[in-house]
Scaffold this motif. Structure first.
Motif, short mmCIF file in Angstrom:
data_model
loop_
_atom_site.label_atom_id
_atom_site.label_comp_id
_atom_site.label_asym_id
_atom_site.label_seq_id
_atom_site.Cartn_x
_atom_site.Cartn_y
_atom_site.Cartn_z
N ARG A 60 0.83 -1.21 0.00
CA ARG A 60 0.00 0.00 0.00
C ARG A 60 0.86 1.26 0.00
O ARG A 60 0.51 2.27 -0.58
CB ARG A 60 -0.94 0.00 1.21
CG ARG A 60 -1.96 -1.11 1.21
CD ARG A 60 -3.15 -0.75 2.09
NE ARG A 60 -2.78 -0.51 3.46
CZ ARG A 60 -3.07 -1.32 4.48
NH1 ARG A 60 -3.70 -2.46 4.24
NH2 ARG A 60 -2.74 -1.02 5.71
N LYS A 72 1.76 2.78 -3.40
CA LYS A 72 0.70 3.56 -4.04
C LYS A 72 0.64 4.97 -3.47
O LYS A 72 0.46 5.95 -4.21
CB LYS A 72 -0.65 2.86 -3.86
CG LYS A 72 -0.75 1.52 -4.56
CD LYS A 72 -2.13 0.90 -4.32
CE LYS A 72 -2.24 -0.46 -4.99
NZ LYS A 72 -3.58 -1.08 -4.74
N LYS A 90 1.36 8.64 -5.30
CA LYS A 90 0.41 9.76 -5.27
C LYS A 90 1.08 11.04 -4.78
O LYS A 90 0.81 12.14 -5.29
CB LYS A 90 -0.77 9.42 -4.36
CG LYS A 90 -1.79 8.49 -4.98
CD LYS A 90 -2.57 9.20 -6.08
CE LYS A 90 -3.68 8.32 -6.64
NZ LYS A 90 -4.41 8.99 -7.74
N ASP A 117 -3.08 3.59 3.73
CA ASP A 117 -4.14 3.22 2.79
C ASP A 117 -4.98 4.43 2.37
O ASP A 117 -6.07 4.28 1.84
CB ASP A 117 -5.04 2.14 3.38
CG ASP A 117 -5.64 2.51 4.73
OD1 ASP A 117 -5.41 3.65 5.19
OD2 ASP A 117 -6.32 1.66 5.33
N ASN A 118 -4.45 5.64 2.59
CA ASN A 118 -5.12 6.87 2.15
C ASN A 118 -4.41 7.43 0.92
O ASN A 118 -3.19 7.63 0.95
CB ASN A 118 -5.09 7.94 3.24
CG ASN A 118 -5.93 7.58 4.44
OD1 ASN A 118 -5.59 7.92 5.55
ND2 ASN A 118 -7.05 6.90 4.24
N LEU A 119 -5.15 7.71 -0.12
CA LEU A 119 -4.58 8.27 -1.35
C LEU A 119 -5.11 9.69 -1.52
O LEU A 119 -6.32 9.88 -1.73
CB LEU A 119 -4.94 7.41 -2.56
CG LEU A 119 -4.49 5.94 -2.48
CD1 LEU A 119 -4.89 5.19 -3.74
CD2 LEU A 119 -2.99 5.84 -2.24
N GLU A 158 -12.99 3.92 -1.20
CA GLU A 158 -12.82 3.18 -2.46
C GLU A 158 -12.84 1.70 -2.10
O GLU A 158 -11.92 1.19 -1.47
CB GLU A 158 -11.52 3.57 -3.15
CG GLU A 158 -11.58 4.93 -3.80
CD GLU A 158 -10.47 5.16 -4.81
OE1 GLU A 158 -9.53 4.34 -4.87
OE2 GLU A 158 -10.54 6.16 -5.55
N GLU A 213 -13.16 -2.45 -2.46
CA GLU A 213 -12.83 -3.61 -3.29
C GLU A 213 -14.10 -4.37 -3.66
O GLU A 213 -14.19 -4.93 -4.76
CB GLU A 213 -11.86 -4.52 -2.54
CG GLU A 213 -11.38 -5.70 -3.34
CD GLU A 213 -10.41 -6.57 -2.58
OE1 GLU A 213 -9.88 -7.52 -3.20
OE2 GLU A 213 -10.18 -6.34 -1.38
N TYR A 237 -8.81 9.42 -0.42
CA TYR A 237 -9.59 8.22 -0.75
C TYR A 237 -9.04 7.05 0.06
O TYR A 237 -7.87 6.70 -0.04
CB TYR A 237 -9.54 7.94 -2.25
CG TYR A 237 -10.18 9.06 -3.04
CD1 TYR A 237 -11.52 9.00 -3.39
CD2 TYR A 237 -9.46 10.22 -3.35
CE1 TYR A 237 -12.13 10.05 -4.07
CE2 TYR A 237 -10.06 11.28 -4.03
CZ TYR A 237 -11.40 11.18 -4.38
OH TYR A 237 -12.00 12.23 -5.03
N HIS A 238 -9.92 6.47 0.87
CA HIS A 238 -9.54 5.38 1.77
C HIS A 238 -9.77 4.04 1.07
O HIS A 238 -10.89 3.72 0.69
CB HIS A 238 -10.38 5.47 3.05
CG HIS A 238 -9.93 4.53 4.13
ND1 HIS A 238 -10.62 4.35 5.30
CD2 HIS A 238 -8.83 3.74 4.21
CE1 HIS A 238 -9.98 3.49 6.06
NE2 HIS A 238 -8.89 3.10 5.42
N GLN A 239 -8.70 3.27 0.92
CA GLN A 239 -8.79 1.97 0.26
C GLN A 239 -9.36 0.94 1.24
O GLN A 239 -8.77 0.67 2.28
CB GLN A 239 -7.41 1.52 -0.20
CG GLN A 239 -6.63 2.59 -0.97
CD GLN A 239 -7.35 3.06 -2.20
OE1 GLN A 239 -7.52 2.30 -3.15
NE2 GLN A 239 -7.81 4.30 -2.20
N PRO A 252 -10.31 -2.87 1.61
CA PRO A 252 -10.31 -4.23 1.07
C PRO A 252 -11.54 -5.00 1.51
O PRO A 252 -12.25 -4.61 2.45
CB PRO A 252 -9.03 -4.83 1.66
CG PRO A 252 -8.80 -4.07 2.93
CD PRO A 252 -9.31 -2.67 2.67
#
Length: 322
Positions: free
Chosen positions: A23, A26, A30, A104-106, A135, A137, A229-231, A233
């Motif tokens: 993670r 990514k 960014k 996990d934050n974009l 965001e 999965e 944006y919080h990923q 899963p």
């Protein structure tokens, strides 16, 4: 690349991370794409909270081909807990502002400049946060928005406003920007709430520093143009996890209300929290009786209310041991 201590830094991006090397790549990508920073000097600090994966190697590889004028620093924080990782980040940061990003934050490409501009225009803001979108999965369950705050998803509309710390209406530490001066003057070095550790989902560590800042007179702001944006899963939407994190959020309720309380107020807070939580448990039971196995959102809300009820007893137990 390491920090040049003589370099004047406007903004520090602090990334607390634990076993999230995939993670992290990514997020660093960014951050490489941040825009409109000609007038802002900034740095990145990755705080590795005892990872057992290849986090250190990933950061080293990025350092070898990183932005020439943006220091990228790796720090190992051996004391386990998100609260300690953030404390270490503040200790090491050189920026007037510190933007925390979970691994996990974009962030949007304008995340840094938006935060910097807003803080400059609001000098009494000790902390600010924006919109954190999910965001996913997999598709979240029906009515998920009722509990999305438990997963650090926050969308509070298009109007800037101050949060209400006195009512525990506060932003999460994910994608939180703090003024270093406000943190250093207000937040103690040994937090009561340390973060979710092995075997415990007790939350609240996000709110504790903000409550100290509020007590010291700093404002806590919501800035709607600050987007991350919080990923999420698939496993974070499974029933057992959602029930666990819901209860963990509730378990911190009474302790958080104690942070800025005077000694004479504490018994009243315990009683009020106990009675208020009991009322919510009873009302939730009456409303959704017989549905808790099939209605996941109602079950999560009930877990939060139960956790809040239990939190009163945890505070009493802790007081008796000190």
């Amino acid at each position: 690349m390491t920090n040049d201590k003589t370099m004047s830094i406007d903004f520090t991006v602090a990334i607390p991370t634990y076993n999230s090397a995939n993670r992290l790549t990514k997020l660093l990508d960014k951050l490489r794409q941040q825009t409109d920073l000609d007038q802002i000097t900034w740095e990145i600090i990755v705080v590795d909270n005892n990872s057992t994966d290849n986090t250190a190697q990933v950061v080293q590889e990025y350092q070898e081909n990183w932005l020439a004028d943006v220091p990228l620093t790796y720090i190992l924080e051996p004391e386990q807990g998100a609260a300690y990782a953030r404390l270490r980040a503040v200790k090491e940061a050189q920026g007037e502002l510190i933007g925390f990003l979970d691994d996990d934050n974009l962030p949007n490409p304008d995340w840094i400049v938006q935060a910097h501009t807003f803080a400059k225009n609001h000098p009494q803001a000790g902390a600010l946060s924006g919109q954190i979108h999910g965001e996913f999965e997999v598709e979240p369950p029906e009515n998920f928005q009722r509990i999305q705050a438990f997963l650090a998803i926050r969308e509070h509309g298009s109007t800037p406003h101050q949060f209400e710390p006195q009512n525990l209406r506060l932003p999460t530490a994910a994608a939180l920007v703090v003024r270093r001066k406000a943190w250093q003057e207000s937040v103690p070095q040994r937090p009561h709430l340390k973060g979710r550790l092995a075997g415990s989902m007790l939350g609240g560590e996000d709110y504790e520093p903000l409550l100290y800042m509020h007590k010291a007179g700093w404002e806590i702001w919501y800035h709607p143009d600050l987007h991350t944006y919080h990923q999420i899963p698939h496993w974070r939407l499974e029933r057992d996890y959602l029930l666990s994190i819901s209860r963990g959020c509730g378990l911190a309720t009474c302790q958080l209300r104690m942070v800025n309380a005077k000694p004479w107020q504490k018994p009243l807070i315990i009683i009020r929290n106990l009675l208020g939580s009991l009322r919510r448990v009873v009302l939730q039971f009456l409303k959704y009786r017989g549905q808790f196995k099939t209605n996941l959102i109602a079950a999560c809300e009930m877990e939060f209310f139960w956790g809040s009820l239990i939190s009163s007893f945890l505070v009493v137990k802790r007081s008796s041991l000190t």
